[in-house]
Every structure is written in structure tokens, then in C-alpha cells.
Design a protein around this motif. Sequence first.
Motif, PDB file in Angstrom:
ATOM      1  N   THR A 286      45.053  11.830  25.590  1.00 54.53           N
ATOM      2  CA  THR A 286      45.402  10.868  26.641  1.00 54.53           C
ATOM      3  C   THR A 286      45.393  11.542  28.006  1.00 54.53           C
ATOM      4  N   ALA A 287      45.975  12.739  28.083  1.00 50.97           N
ATOM      5  CA  ALA A 287      46.026  13.456  29.357  1.00 50.97           C
ATOM      6  C   ALA A 287      44.623  13.797  29.851  1.00 50.97           C
ATOM      7  N   GLN A 288      43.771  14.316  28.961  1.00 53.91           N
ATOM      8  CA  GLN A 288      42.414  14.674  29.375  1.00 53.91           C
ATOM      9  C   GLN A 288      41.612  13.431  29.773  1.00 53.91           C
ATOM     10  N   LEU A 289      41.817  12.338  29.038  1.00 53.51           N
ATOM     11  CA  LEU A 289      41.150  11.092  29.385  1.00 53.51           C
ATOM     12  C   LEU A 289      41.599  10.611  30.764  1.00 53.51           C
ATOM     13  N   ALA A 290      42.888  10.734  31.048  1.00 55.59           N
ATOM     14  CA  ALA A 290      43.399  10.313  32.356  1.00 55.59           C
ATOM     15  C   ALA A 290      42.827  11.161  33.482  1.00 55.59           C
TER      16      ALA A 290
ATOM     17  N   PRO B  98      33.398   0.200  39.560  1.00 53.02           N
ATOM     18  CA  PRO B  98      32.178  -0.542  39.885  1.00 53.02           C
ATOM     19  C   PRO B  98      32.030  -0.892  41.361  1.00 53.02           C
ATOM     20  N   ASP B  99      33.138  -0.914  42.111  1.00 55.30           N
ATOM     21  CA  ASP B  99      33.069  -1.204  43.545  1.00 55.30           C
ATOM     22  C   ASP B  99      32.756   0.013  44.391  1.00 55.30           C
ATOM     23  N   GLY B 100      32.627   1.190  43.737  1.00 59.00           N
ATOM     24  CA  GLY B 100      32.327   2.409  44.476  1.00 59.00           C
ATOM     25  C   GLY B 100      33.544   3.141  44.987  1.00 59.00           C
ATOM     26  N   HIS B 101      34.747   2.654  44.658  1.00 58.05           N
ATOM     27  CA  HIS B 101      35.971   3.328  45.078  1.00 58.05           C
ATOM     28  C   HIS B 101      36.463   4.240  43.961  1.00 58.05           C
ATOM     29  N   GLU B 102      37.315   5.209  44.304  1.00 63.46           N
ATOM     30  CA  GLU B 102      37.837   6.096  43.282  1.00 63.46           C
ATOM     31  C   GLU B 102      38.686   5.312  42.288  1.00 63.46           C
ATOM     32  N   VAL B 103      38.603   5.723  41.031  1.00 63.91           N
ATOM     33  CA  VAL B 103      39.322   5.035  39.960  1.00 63.91           C
ATOM     34  C   VAL B 103      40.829   5.212  40.140  1.00 63.91           C
ATOM     35  N   GLN B 104      41.555   4.123  39.965  1.00 66.64           N
ATOM     36  CA  GLN B 104      43.013   4.158  39.938  1.00 66.64           C
ATOM     37  C   GLN B 104      43.438   4.105  38.473  1.00 66.64           C
ATOM     38  N   ALA B 105      44.153   5.135  38.023  1.00 63.12           N
ATOM     39  CA  ALA B 105      44.517   5.237  36.605  1.00 63.12           C
ATOM     40  C   ALA B 105      46.024   5.399  36.454  1.00 63.12           C
ATOM     41  N   GLY B 106      46.523   4.959  35.312  1.00 59.31           N
ATOM     42  CA  GLY B 106      47.937   5.121  34.996  1.00 59.31           C
ATOM     43  C   GLY B 106      48.109   5.499  33.538  1.00 59.31           C
ATOM     44  N   VAL B 107      49.177   6.235  33.234  1.00 54.60           N
ATOM     45  CA  VAL B 107      49.514   6.620  31.862  1.00 54.60           C
ATOM     46  C   VAL B 107      50.948   6.193  31.592  1.00 54.60           C
TER      47      VAL B 107
ATOM     48  N   GLY C  76      49.866  22.192  32.381  1.00 61.92           N
ATOM     49  CA  GLY C  76      49.795  20.873  32.993  1.00 61.92           C
ATOM     50  C   GLY C  76      48.610  20.681  33.906  1.00 61.92           C
ATOM     51  N   VAL C  77      47.453  21.248  33.532  1.00 59.41           N
ATOM     52  CA  VAL C  77      46.249  21.115  34.350  1.00 59.41           C
ATOM     53  C   VAL C  77      45.133  20.502  33.502  1.00 59.41           C
ATOM     54  N   SER C  78      44.076  20.089  34.169  1.00 58.43           N
ATOM     55  CA  SER C  78      42.946  19.468  33.493  1.00 58.43           C
ATOM     56  C   SER C  78      42.074  20.536  32.829  1.00 58.43           C
ATOM     57  N   PHE C  79      41.985  20.496  31.506  1.00 60.22           N
ATOM     58  CA  PHE C  79      41.106  21.408  30.778  1.00 60.22           C
ATOM     59  C   PHE C  79      39.658  21.193  31.195  1.00 60.22           C
ATOM     60  N   LEU C  80      39.270  19.966  31.435  1.00 57.41           N
ATOM     61  CA  LEU C  80      37.892  19.646  31.792  1.00 57.41           C
ATOM     62  C   LEU C  80      37.495  20.292  33.112  1.00 57.41           C
ATOM     63  N   ASP C  81      38.429  20.369  34.046  1.00 59.09           N
ATOM     64  CA  ASP C  81      38.151  21.009  35.338  1.00 59.09           C
ATOM     65  C   ASP C  81      38.197  22.521  35.244  1.00 59.09           C
ATOM     66  N   GLU C  82      39.134  23.042  34.447  1.00 58.27           N
ATOM     67  CA  GLU C  82      39.320  24.485  34.366  1.00 58.27           C
ATOM     68  C   GLU C  82      38.220  25.165  33.555  1.00 58.27           C
TER      69      GLU C  82
ATOM     70  N   TYR D  32      34.435  16.039  25.029  1.00 57.74           N
ATOM     71  CA  TYR D  32      35.307  15.093  25.724  1.00 57.74           C
ATOM     72  C   TYR D  32      34.487  14.158  26.623  1.00 57.74           C
ATOM     73  N   LEU D  33      33.601  14.716  27.409  1.00 62.16           N
ATOM     74  CA  LEU D  33      32.836  13.913  28.360  1.00 62.16           C
ATOM     75  C   LEU D  33      31.900  12.946  27.656  1.00 62.16           C
ATOM     76  N   ASP D  34      31.304  13.379  26.543  1.00 62.14           N
ATOM     77  CA  ASP D  34      30.444  12.472  25.770  1.00 62.14           C
ATOM     78  C   ASP D  34      31.264  11.310  25.203  1.00 62.14           C
ATOM     79  N   ILE D  35      32.464  11.621  24.715  1.00 64.19           N
ATOM     80  CA  ILE D  35      33.343  10.573  24.167  1.00 64.19           C
ATOM     81  C   ILE D  35      33.745   9.594  25.259  1.00 64.19           C
ATOM     82  N   ILE D  36      34.105  10.113  26.419  1.00 64.61           N
ATOM     83  CA  ILE D  36      34.533   9.245  27.527  1.00 64.61           C
ATOM     84  C   ILE D  36      33.374   8.369  27.999  1.00 64.61           C
ATOM     85  N   HIS D  37      32.174   8.938  28.036  1.00 67.38           N
ATOM     86  CA  HIS D  37      30.997   8.146  28.419  1.00 67.38           C
ATOM     87  C   HIS D  37      30.774   6.998  27.433  1.00 67.38           C
ATOM     88  N   ARG D  38      30.868   7.294  26.145  1.00 66.91           N
ATOM     89  CA  ARG D  38      30.686   6.251  25.144  1.00 66.91           C
ATOM     90  C   ARG D  38      31.810   5.223  25.198  1.00 66.91           C
ATOM     91  N   LEU D  39      33.025   5.675  25.474  1.00 67.03           N
ATOM     92  CA  LEU D  39      34.158   4.757  25.576  1.00 67.03           C
ATOM     93  C   LEU D  39      33.944   3.767  26.723  1.00 67.03           C
TER      94      LEU D  39
END
Length: 342
Positions: free
Chosen positions: A98-102, A111-120, A313-319, A329-336
Motif C-alpha cells: 500500500t505504501a509503495q503504491l501510494a 487525466p487532466d494533466g495535474h499531479e495525482v492527489q492520493a490518500g491512504v 519511511g521512504v519510497s523504495f521505488l525512488d531509492e 512494482y511499476l509493472d503491477i501499478i501500470h496494469r492496475l
Amino acid sequence: MIALQSAPPLPTPPHLAPASLDPPSIPANAPDHCPGTESEQAGKADACAGCANQAVCASGATRAPDPSLPLIAQRLAPVRRKILVLSGKGGVGKSTFTAQLAWALSAGVNPDGHEVQAGVMDIDICGPSIPTLMGVSQAEGSVRSTAEGWEPIYVLPNLALMSIGFLLPAENSAIMWRGPKKSGLIAQFLKDVAWGPLDYLLVDTPPGTSDEHLSAVQYMKEAGIDGAVVLTTPQEVSLQDVRRELDFCRKVGLRVLGVVENMSGFVCPSCKGHSEIFKPSTGGAQKMCDDMGVELLGKVPLDPRIGMSADYGVSFLDEFPDSLATKAYLDIIHRLKEKLDE
């Protein structure tokens, strides 16, 4: 290897209400004893024994529609996508996923070209992990009451969190609640938290198929749930519980977006040798998905640095962008995202 850094200071939320009232505490909206006439446990709970109204409550004659439902639907109306992260088995990595997905979703554009607003929203009442996984200490995670409702904790200007971990008197405080009180807190998170307009609301759940899961589905159904992502590990002892979770989704009419096989093998970063830490003795998640008619979104291999990232408490995907786990992770998120747009 990229050195892990301590989490940066929390940013100022983009739309804090000007007036700050008393900070909220752990709510007592659900009584410690009587489950309430509107509860499914009315007249049936242990606390009802000996009550003069037990027979009337048990008959359902006093049960009225839950007044929280229209309030929750109104609060969640500006949320575009609502996703539950489930698993019948504990320890399979739901909260970490959940954290990595967030982190990943908040780095994208809508879709409007603005940064995604996400909540957990963390509804693992007895074992809240999201504050640690997202790098929020108890001192930083002080929830405020405003004119708009409870203000969630922002780890980024476009990434908001809510967890009972932010309401505890101490980090090691134990929560010992029965079902009605857990359900009451989930209702409050949904109707009283000022989530604002979101592209994604991720709901991190505890293992199992009981109170918290039933409450989340019941409360969110009127507002619309886009579906669930179900986590498992490859071994049969995990799969047998996850099959029950898939059956739960079927029985409550919850769409399964797909299954993720976590801890799927280990590739040594030094010698590149491959090992099956959790052996898929019955065919793993792929066989289970084939048998139950759901999609396997992907497999995430073990990488010790995922645990390190979680502790910091940091993003594994970024680090660690070059990790095989990051690619998975990225392939899963793309398919999701594709599934959500279907």
C-alpha cells in the motif's frame, strides 16, 4: 547502492482550514458495551445478555438505516478511485505494498494533466503500520480538528494519510476493542476526515474477513468501490487463507482487480543466484488465480532493501530504481491503472 536518507520534514498541507479546534482523540462514538440498535450485533452481543430489550433488538425491529451512510457517500464523492488492499493472511506485505503504491501514484499525473492527489486510510486498528512506513513519527502525526473535519496527515502536498496510529497516547499503546468500536472508528475515518478531492484513496486492511472488512465494504458501497488488490506469498499456507479472501470478495460483491504474489523468489544482489524462499509447492499464486478466475497482476521478488525503506519511511521505488522489485512494482501499478480504466 543508494544510501537511505531519513525522511524529510512534513510539508505544509495545501488546503489547511484556517481555524484549528481541539485535537481529536480516540473516538468513543461506539460504546464499550451496548453495540447499538443499528448494529448487526444488536441483541446478539455478549453485552446484551440480561438486557430487557434484548429480544426486541435481536428481532431487528429497532434497526434503522445507518445514518453514517449518506454522510460517507457525500464525503467520498470527490474521490475518483477507491481501492482496498486485502489478504486473508497476515505478514504478506499488504501495508508495504500500500505504501509503495501510494508513493508511486502520487508521483504521477491525472487525466487532466495535474499531479495525482492520493490518500491512504489505515484500518488495521490493532496493528497500524502506515505511519512508520510513510515516515511519520507520533510527534509529527498530530491530527487536527478543523471546521472541515479531521485534517489528515500530509507526507507530501499531494499525499494524505489517516491512521489510528496518529491518535494513540503513545506509540506502544495497545488497542483492545471489540467489533462495534472498530466499525465506529472506520465510519469516522470515512465521514469525518477532510480528504478533499482525491484521484486515489487506498484502504490498508488487517488480515482476515471479519469486522473491519465488512465495515469498510458496507460503509463505502454507497460511495462506490472500484475494487480490491489481494496480496499473497507463494506457499500453500498463505494461499489457503487468500482463497478465503477471494471468496469473501465474491460474497460481498467486491470486484477483484487482481492478485499480487509478494516475496516471490530472491535474487542475490551479489552473486545473482536465484532462490525460492517461499516455495510454491501447489503452483503459487498463478495456479490459484487460474483456478479462481482472477488475474495475477504480477510477482514482486524479495529485496532486503524493501524492509530497510519501510523502516526509514521512504519510497523504495525512488531509492532503488534499478531493483528487480522496483520493475515488478511499476509493472503491477501500470496494469492496475489499465484495469481501473477498463
